[in-house]
Design a protein around this motif. Structure first.
Motif, PDB file in Angstrom:
ATOM      1  N   VAL A   1      49.104  44.314  32.894  1.00 41.06           N
ATOM      2  CA  VAL A   1      49.757  43.654  34.028  1.00 41.06           C
ATOM      3  C   VAL A   1      48.705  43.145  35.012  1.00 41.06           C
ATOM      4  CG1 VAL A   1      51.326  43.944  35.980  1.00 41.06           C
ATOM      5  CG2 VAL A   1      51.836  45.074  33.793  1.00 41.06           C
ATOM      6  N   PHE A   2      47.738  44.019  35.343  1.00 42.44           N
ATOM      7  CA  PHE A   2      46.688  43.631  36.284  1.00 42.44           C
ATOM      8  C   PHE A   2      45.722  42.629  35.656  1.00 42.44           C
ATOM      9  CE2 PHE A   2      47.929  47.863  38.006  1.00 42.44           C
ATOM     10  CZ  PHE A   2      48.353  47.428  39.253  1.00 42.44           C
ATOM     11  N   ARG A   3      45.467  42.777  34.365  1.00 38.68           N
ATOM     12  CA  ARG A   3      44.575  41.844  33.667  1.00 38.68           C
ATOM     13  C   ARG A   3      45.075  40.414  33.837  1.00 38.68           C
ATOM     14  NH1 ARG A   3      39.680  40.472  31.192  1.00 38.68           N
ATOM     15  NH2 ARG A   3      39.968  39.574  29.117  1.00 38.68           N
ATOM     16  N   PHE A   4      46.341  40.181  33.525  1.00 38.45           N
ATOM     17  CA  PHE A   4      46.905  38.838  33.614  1.00 38.45           C
ATOM     18  C   PHE A   4      47.102  38.404  35.067  1.00 38.45           C
ATOM     19  CE2 PHE A   4      49.001  40.036  29.371  1.00 38.45           C
ATOM     20  CZ  PHE A   4      47.975  39.463  28.637  1.00 38.45           C
ATOM     21  N   GLY A   5      47.572  39.330  35.901  1.00 38.46           N
ATOM     22  CA  GLY A   5      47.856  38.980  37.285  1.00 38.46           C
ATOM     23  C   GLY A   5      46.630  38.521  38.052  1.00 38.46           C
ATOM     24  N   PHE A   6      45.516  39.229  37.892  1.00 43.80           N
ATOM     25  CA  PHE A   6      44.296  38.850  38.604  1.00 43.80           C
ATOM     26  C   PHE A   6      43.698  37.554  38.058  1.00 43.80           C
ATOM     27  CE2 PHE A   6      44.139  43.318  40.154  1.00 43.80           C
ATOM     28  CZ  PHE A   6      44.028  43.026  41.498  1.00 43.80           C
ATOM     29  N   PHE A   7      43.934  37.253  36.786  1.00 41.47           N
ATOM     30  CA  PHE A   7      43.494  35.955  36.272  1.00 41.47           C
ATOM     31  C   PHE A   7      44.227  34.834  37.005  1.00 41.47           C
ATOM     32  CE2 PHE A   7      41.315  37.108  32.149  1.00 41.47           C
ATOM     33  CZ  PHE A   7      40.214  36.298  32.380  1.00 41.47           C
ATOM     34  N   GLY A   8      45.519  35.029  37.248  1.00 42.27           N
ATOM     35  CA  GLY A   8      46.293  34.012  37.951  1.00 42.27           C
ATOM     36  C   GLY A   8      45.896  33.856  39.403  1.00 42.27           C
ATOM     37  N   LEU A   9      45.463  34.928  40.036  1.00 39.55           N
ATOM     38  CA  LEU A   9      45.124  34.896  41.455  1.00 39.55           C
ATOM     39  C   LEU A   9      43.697  34.430  41.731  1.00 39.55           C
ATOM     40  CD1 LEU A   9      46.748  38.312  42.496  1.00 39.55           C
ATOM     41  CD2 LEU A   9      47.568  36.033  43.129  1.00 39.55           C
ATOM     42  N   GLY A  10      42.794  34.591  40.749  1.00 39.24           N
ATOM     43  CA  GLY A  10      41.380  34.354  41.001  1.00 39.24           C
ATOM     44  C   GLY A  10      40.920  32.917  40.856  1.00 39.24           C
ATOM     45  N   ASP A  11      39.646  32.693  41.190  1.00 36.57           N
ATOM     46  CA  ASP A  11      38.969  31.415  40.977  1.00 36.57           C
ATOM     47  C   ASP A  11      37.473  31.703  40.882  1.00 36.57           C
ATOM     48  OD1 ASP A  11      37.535  31.037  43.624  1.00 36.57           O
ATOM     49  OD2 ASP A  11      39.594  31.062  44.372  1.00 36.57           O
ATOM     50  N   PRO A  12      36.660  30.747  40.400  1.00 40.39           N
ATOM     51  CA  PRO A  12      35.227  31.015  40.170  1.00 40.39           C
ATOM     52  C   PRO A  12      34.378  31.107  41.437  1.00 40.39           C
ATOM     53  CG  PRO A  12      36.024  29.198  38.803  1.00 40.39           C
ATOM     54  CD  PRO A  12      37.056  29.442  39.854  1.00 40.39           C
TER      55      PRO A  12
ATOM     56  N   GLY B   1      35.263  31.837  45.782  1.00 38.54           N
ATOM     57  CA  GLY B   1      35.609  32.952  46.645  1.00 38.54           C
ATOM     58  C   GLY B   1      36.496  33.988  45.982  1.00 38.54           C
ATOM     59  N   GLY B   2      37.227  33.576  44.976  1.00 33.23           N
ATOM     60  CA  GLY B   2      38.118  34.502  44.290  1.00 33.23           C
ATOM     61  C   GLY B   2      37.557  35.048  43.000  1.00 33.23           C
ATOM     62  N   VAL B   3      36.256  34.914  42.789  1.00 34.60           N
ATOM     63  CA  VAL B   3      35.652  35.385  41.539  1.00 34.60           C
ATOM     64  C   VAL B   3      35.772  36.901  41.395  1.00 34.60           C
ATOM     65  CG1 VAL B   3      33.308  35.730  42.423  1.00 34.60           C
ATOM     66  CG2 VAL B   3      33.658  35.076  40.024  1.00 34.60           C
ATOM     67  N   TRP B   4      35.882  37.603  42.518  1.00 34.13           N
ATOM     68  CA  TRP B   4      36.023  39.059  42.463  1.00 34.13           C
ATOM     69  C   TRP B   4      37.307  39.462  41.740  1.00 34.13           C
ATOM     70  CZ3 TRP B   4      40.127  41.679  44.633  1.00 34.13           C
ATOM     71  CH2 TRP B   4      40.913  40.975  45.558  1.00 34.13           C
ATOM     72  N   MET B   5      38.328  38.615  41.821  1.00 37.47           N
ATOM     73  CA  MET B   5      39.564  38.905  41.112  1.00 37.47           C
ATOM     74  C   MET B   5      39.373  38.783  39.601  1.00 37.47           C
ATOM     75  SD  MET B   5      42.477  37.149  43.489  1.00 37.47           S
ATOM     76  CE  MET B   5      42.492  37.406  45.268  1.00 37.47           C
ATOM     77  N   PHE B   6      38.564  37.806  39.184  1.00 36.11           N
ATOM     78  CA  PHE B   6      38.221  37.708  37.768  1.00 36.11           C
ATOM     79  C   PHE B   6      37.469  38.971  37.330  1.00 36.11           C
ATOM     80  CE2 PHE B   6      38.047  32.763  37.697  1.00 36.11           C
ATOM     81  CZ  PHE B   6      39.436  32.723  37.609  1.00 36.11           C
ATOM     82  N   VAL B   7      36.580  39.435  38.190  1.00 40.73           N
ATOM     83  CA  VAL B   7      35.798  40.631  37.870  1.00 40.73           C
ATOM     84  C   VAL B   7      36.716  41.846  37.734  1.00 40.73           C
ATOM     85  CG1 VAL B   7      34.025  42.223  38.702  1.00 40.73           C
ATOM     86  CG2 VAL B   7      33.696  39.748  38.952  1.00 40.73           C
TER      87      VAL B   7
END
Length: 457
Positions: free
Chosen positions: A306-317, A319-325
């Motif tokens: 759930v978190f794997r997919f959700g953070f992919f949707g929220l992140g970007d390369p 300022g939001g790269v931490w969400m990808f991490v």
């Protein structure tokens, strides 16, 4: 005795390193290569075929290994065929003026048809060797399996950074040659493994005995039937990020504010953090299996998806790269707590004469039915929401919608699992219990095993 134990652990660690380096060479980067060569709408088929062949090939090869050909020899033969056809796929891409779906897909299909069974075979070879040395697979195997993840990471970084600027292996057919090279090494190395027994059942037994189909009788046990059902439902998630994470992150290059971001230009390197997380999460498996049982561990895996997919949707390369991490970090739990623990659970719940077949059955339900359904469904979702003719910003919104839908699915499966699955047994044995009771929280002896394994890097 101590020297022999260390030796077999070292040998099995190398086996796992090579096994998963074969897969890591292309699994997360193939979508990028296909997208750059006009095959973006067919990405799903290249990942779905892994599931389709897993419907029967692991079972068939597992039966052969159980009944007629020693598992380590079958592992060698399978890698030979997988490597040859993967190399031929690379030759086709290298020589073709325009890469067509049909020829490439045909060669790739034969290759993965022989590769997918090797995952279960490698497990059987490892479990056999550990049992011969009197070791408990629950505590001894995870530190060895870590080196499979390390091999996967090394292969990912190889294809990300090797090659001329703008034409690294992750975006070219060279990733196919890299995979073939690792397979050819495995052809010879597998033959150095300890011999695995074949079944000594009488030749005049039933058809089920002869073909090794007894593993399918596990469905008669309600506990195992439900376990395999949820293995399939969880398997739906397995290949989605492998197929689409790299194209998604790379697509940010087309948006001016993200074009120069390191993550957008090095998607494979970023995604490799997922495998780094695996190496750490594997160490938690014995402790979690003992404390929470298979139900608790599988539920953790489901919520991690759930978190794997959700953070992919929220992140970007940027300022939001931490969400990808963060998405990459939770992947270790999502993947390992399911695949490794599931394999150990099957090993403990089955008798030796059907063990390879049972591992093959687990592969059928996860990488077969589950991954096939999941990948084809994901392809339909992505092709619907991400239209190549739309402007990059509109495509990005489509990508985010896809990731949120995938997260919602994983959440629904987790809720159903809590309600339906009732097995609270612990995957362990008397040796593991005794060892655990002699150490703080049952983790000390495993930490010692892990430290020994880490010195082999």
């Amino acid at each position: 005795m101590i020297t022999a134990v260390r030796s077999i652990k070292t040998r099995l660690s190398i086996l796992n390193f090579l096994e998963f380096a074969v897969w890591g060479s292309y699994l997360t980067s193939l979508g990028n290569f296909l997208g750059r060569n006009g095959l973006a709408e067919n990405i799903g088929w290249f990942y779905a075929i892994q599931g389709i062949v897993s419907l029967f090939m692991p079972s068939v090869i597992g039966i052969i290994a159980d009944r007629w050909v020693q598992a380590q020899r079958m592992l060698s033969i399978s890698h030979l065929l997988a490597g040859v056809f993967m190399a031929l796929a690379g030759v086709y891409c290298m020589t073709a003026d325009t890469i067509e779906f049909g020829p490439l897909f045909a060669l790739y299909t034969v290759s993965v048809a022989f590769f997918m069974p090797t995952i279960g075979l490698a497990n059987s070879v490892a479990f056999n060797a550990l049992n011969k040395h009197g070791l408990d697979t629950v505590t001894a195997f995870p530190p060895i399996r870590i080196f499979g993840t390390i091999g996967f990471i090394c292969a990912m970084l190889l294809v990300n950074f090797v090659g001329p600027e703008g034409a690294h292996f992750q975006s070219t057919y060279m990733q196919l040659f890299a995979s073939a090279a690792f397979s050819f090494i495995m052809v010879f190395y597998a033959l150095t493994m300890p011999k695995c027994p074949t079944s000594n059942a009488p030749k005049n037994g039933s058809v089920s005995d002869t073909l090794g189909l007894k593993a399918f009788q596990l469905f008669k046990q309600k506990k195992m039937a439900v376990f395999f059902l949820f293995s399939m439902l969880l398997g739906v998630s397995l290949q989605i990020t492998n197929g689409y994470a790299n194209p998604y992150i790379t697509s940010f290059e087309n948006i001016p504010e993200f074009a120069s971001a390191w993550a957008a230009r090095n998607a494979n390197a970023l995604i490799s953090l997922s495998q780094v997380s695996e190496t750490l999460c594997i160490l938690l498996i014995p402790f979690c299996l003992k404390r929470f049982g298979i139900k608790g561990v599988m539920l953790m895996a489901m919520m991690a998806w759930v978190f794997r997919f959700g953070f992919f949707g929220l992140g970007d390369p940027a300022g939001g790269v931490w969400m990808f991490v963060v998405s990459c970090i939770v992947y270790g739990i999502a993947f390992d707590f399911f695949n490794v623990s599931g394999g150990l659970y099957v090993d403990k719940q089955t008798s030796p004469e059907i063990r390879s077949s049972a591992q093959g059955l687990f592969m059928i339900m996860t990488n077969g039915f589950g991954a096939t359904i999941g990948t084809l469904a994901a392809m339909a979702v992505v092709n619907h929401f991400v239209v190549p003719t739309d402007d990059p910003s509109t495509q990005l919104e489509g990508w985010k919608t896809c990731w949120y839908l995938f997260a919602a699915y994983a959440l629904v499966v987790a809720v159903l699992f809590v309600v339906i699955f009732k097995d609270d047994s612990r995957v362990t044995d008397s040796r593991a219990v005794a060892s655990a009771e002699d150490t703080e929280s049952g983790a000390g002896s495993f930490v010692q095993e892990s430290k020994s394994a880490n010195t082999l890097r």
